[in-house]
Design a protein around this motif. Structure first.
Motif, PDB file in Angstrom:
ATOM      1  N   MET A 173      -2.257   3.610  -9.871  1.00 38.37           N
ATOM      2  CA  MET A 173      -2.527   4.966 -10.360  1.00 38.37           C
ATOM      3  C   MET A 173      -2.511   5.962  -9.201  1.00 38.37           C
ATOM      4  N   MET A 174      -3.140   5.574  -8.081  1.00 40.34           N
ATOM      5  CA  MET A 174      -3.159   6.456  -6.908  1.00 40.34           C
ATOM      6  C   MET A 174      -1.753   6.677  -6.367  1.00 40.34           C
ATOM      7  N   ARG A 175      -0.948   5.645  -6.397  1.00 38.81           N
ATOM      8  CA  ARG A 175       0.439   5.762  -5.934  1.00 38.81           C
ATOM      9  C   ARG A 175       1.184   6.794  -6.770  1.00 38.81           C
ATOM     10  N   ARG A 176       1.005   6.732  -8.097  1.00 37.97           N
ATOM     11  CA  ARG A 176       1.656   7.707  -8.974  1.00 37.97           C
ATOM     12  C   ARG A 176       1.196   9.120  -8.638  1.00 37.97           C
ATOM     13  N   VAL A 177      -0.111   9.282  -8.412  1.00 38.12           N
ATOM     14  CA  VAL A 177      -0.637  10.607  -8.057  1.00 38.12           C
ATOM     15  C   VAL A 177      -0.001  11.084  -6.754  1.00 38.12           C
ATOM     16  N   LEU A 178       0.034  10.230  -5.751  1.00 31.02           N
ATOM     17  CA  LEU A 178       0.594  10.619  -4.449  1.00 31.02           C
ATOM     18  C   LEU A 178       2.078  10.980  -4.551  1.00 31.02           C
ATOM     19  N   LEU A 179       2.819  10.258  -5.364  1.00 34.92           N
ATOM     20  CA  LEU A 179       4.244  10.555  -5.509  1.00 34.92           C
ATOM     21  C   LEU A 179       4.464  11.836  -6.304  1.00 34.92           C
ATOM     22  N   GLU A 180       3.656  12.050  -7.341  1.00 35.75           N
ATOM     23  CA  GLU A 180       3.818  13.238  -8.176  1.00 35.75           C
ATOM     24  C   GLU A 180       3.296  14.490  -7.496  1.00 35.75           C
ATOM     25  N   VAL A 181       2.246  14.357  -6.690  1.00 35.89           N
ATOM     26  CA  VAL A 181       1.636  15.522  -6.066  1.00 35.89           C
ATOM     27  C   VAL A 181       2.534  16.131  -4.991  1.00 35.89           C
ATOM     28  N   ARG A 182       3.540  15.406  -4.567  1.00 35.32           N
ATOM     29  CA  ARG A 182       4.451  15.931  -3.541  1.00 35.32           C
ATOM     30  C   ARG A 182       5.127  17.222  -4.023  1.00 35.32           C
ATOM     31  N   LYS A 183       5.158  17.419  -5.332  1.00 38.38           N
ATOM     32  CA  LYS A 183       5.744  18.636  -5.890  1.00 38.38           C
ATOM     33  C   LYS A 183       4.820  19.832  -5.694  1.00 38.38           C
ATOM     34  N   GLU A 184       3.550  19.552  -5.421  1.00 43.08           N
ATOM     35  CA  GLU A 184       2.555  20.598  -5.205  1.00 43.08           C
ATOM     36  C   GLU A 184       1.983  20.437  -3.805  1.00 43.08           C
ATOM     37  N   GLU A 204       0.849  -1.193   0.000  1.00 38.78           N
ATOM     38  CA  GLU A 204       0.000   0.000   0.000  1.00 38.78           C
ATOM     39  C   GLU A 204       0.884   1.241   0.000  1.00 38.78           C
ATOM     40  N   PRO A 205       0.526   2.203  -0.796  1.00 36.22           N
ATOM     41  CA  PRO A 205      -0.456   2.125  -1.874  1.00 36.22           C
ATOM     42  C   PRO A 205       0.133   1.399  -3.066  1.00 36.22           C
ATOM     43  N   GLY A 206      -0.730   0.891  -3.908  1.00 34.57           N
ATOM     44  CA  GLY A 206      -0.299   0.276  -5.158  1.00 34.57           C
ATOM     45  C   GLY A 206      -0.493  -1.213  -5.285  1.00 34.57           C
ATOM     46  N   ILE A 222      -0.751  19.628  -1.230  1.00 31.03           N
ATOM     47  CA  ILE A 222      -1.961  18.814  -1.195  1.00 31.03           C
ATOM     48  C   ILE A 222      -2.569  18.957   0.204  1.00 31.03           C
ATOM     49  N   ALA A 223      -3.865  19.114   0.243  1.00 34.82           N
ATOM     50  CA  ALA A 223      -4.540  19.229   1.532  1.00 34.82           C
ATOM     51  C   ALA A 223      -4.397  17.903   2.289  1.00 34.82           C
ATOM     52  N   PRO A 224      -4.127  17.944   3.587  1.00 38.03           N
ATOM     53  CA  PRO A 224      -3.978  16.711   4.359  1.00 38.03           C
ATOM     54  C   PRO A 224      -5.171  15.764   4.205  1.00 38.03           C
ATOM     55  N   ALA A 225      -6.385  16.309   4.202  1.00 40.03           N
ATOM     56  CA  ALA A 225      -7.568  15.448   4.055  1.00 40.03           C
ATOM     57  C   ALA A 225      -7.589  14.780   2.683  1.00 40.03           C
ATOM     58  N   THR A 226      -7.157  15.495   1.654  1.00 40.96           N
ATOM     59  CA  THR A 226      -7.110  14.919   0.306  1.00 40.96           C
ATOM     60  C   THR A 226      -6.150  13.746   0.269  1.00 40.96           C
ATOM     61  N   GLU A 227      -4.980  13.930   0.848  1.00 40.28           N
ATOM     62  CA  GLU A 227      -3.984  12.856   0.880  1.00 40.28           C
ATOM     63  C   GLU A 227      -4.517  11.647   1.651  1.00 40.28           C
ATOM     64  N   LEU A 228      -5.127  11.899   2.794  1.00 43.38           N
ATOM     65  CA  LEU A 228      -5.694  10.822   3.602  1.00 43.38           C
ATOM     66  C   LEU A 228      -6.753  10.049   2.819  1.00 43.38           C
ATOM     67  N   PHE A 229      -7.648  10.768   2.154  1.00 43.91           N
ATOM     68  CA  PHE A 229      -8.725  10.096   1.419  1.00 43.91           C
ATOM     69  C   PHE A 229      -8.188   9.283   0.238  1.00 43.91           C
ATOM     70  N   LEU A 230      -7.115   9.735  -0.383  1.00 41.05           N
ATOM     71  CA  LEU A 230      -6.506   8.940  -1.451  1.00 41.05           C
ATOM     72  C   LEU A 230      -5.959   7.623  -0.888  1.00 41.05           C
ATOM     73  N   TYR A 231      -5.287   7.707   0.257  1.00 40.72           N
ATOM     74  CA  TYR A 231      -4.770   6.487   0.887  1.00 40.72           C
ATOM     75  C   TYR A 231      -5.915   5.553   1.310  1.00 40.72           C
ATOM     76  N   LEU A 232      -6.978   6.118   1.844  1.00 35.73           N
ATOM     77  CA  LEU A 232      -8.106   5.292   2.282  1.00 35.73           C
ATOM     78  C   LEU A 232      -8.846   4.680   1.101  1.00 35.73           C
ATOM     79  N   ALA A 233      -8.953   5.421   0.000  1.00 38.71           N
ATOM     80  CA  ALA A 233      -9.574   4.866  -1.208  1.00 38.71           C
ATOM     81  C   ALA A 233      -8.743   3.696  -1.728  1.00 38.71           C
ATOM     82  N   ASP A 234      -7.428   3.865  -1.728  1.00 33.33           N
ATOM     83  CA  ASP A 234      -6.542   2.775  -2.133  1.00 33.33           C
ATOM     84  C   ASP A 234      -6.749   1.557  -1.242  1.00 33.33           C
ATOM     85  N   ARG A 235      -6.839   1.787   0.076  1.00 35.32           N
ATOM     86  CA  ARG A 235      -7.005   0.673   1.011  1.00 35.32           C
ATOM     87  C   ARG A 235      -8.323  -0.065   0.785  1.00 35.32           C
TER      88      ARG A 235
END
Length: 101
Positions: free
Chosen positions: A47-58, A38-40, A60-73
């Motif tokens: 796909m979510m893993r790629r988003v999470l790794l790429e978004v680190r350059k921008e 996890e993730p991936g 990201i709201a903490p809740a957004t990051e959390l929800f991406l991880y929870l959606a992956d789970r």
């Protein structure tokens, strides 16, 4: 019997190495196992893993990051973990709920 083992720790702490060692141990004993991460752990998770790794350059709201991880789970549990456990396999997971906490 323990059926789900998660490996937790910071980046570079050796989780993947330990998973590999346990995979070899279980294989030598003809035990049924599935290794995932996890993730991936699913196609959607990759796909979510790629988003999470790429978004680190921008920013990201903490809740957004959390929800991406929870959606992956949620997808991971449904598509990989539950079917593997139901099939009698031991599941080895490189990160799981402890990493979220």
């Amino acid at each position: 019997m323990i059926r789900l083992i998660s490996f937790e720790g910071g980046d570079g702490s050796g989780k993947t190495t330990q998973v590999g060692l346990l995979e070899r141990y279980l294989t030598e004993r003809d035990m049924k196992w599935v290794s995932t991460r996890e993730p991936g752990g699913t196609e959607l998770g990759k796909m979510m893993r790629r988003v999470l790794l790429e978004v680190r350059k921008e920013k990201i709201a903490p809740a957004t990051e959390l929800f991406l991880y929870l959606a992956d789970r949620a997808q991971h549990v449904q598509d990989v973990i539950q079917p593997s456990l139901a099939g009698g396999a031991l599941v080895l997971c490189d990160r799981f709920t402890d990493s979220t906490l």
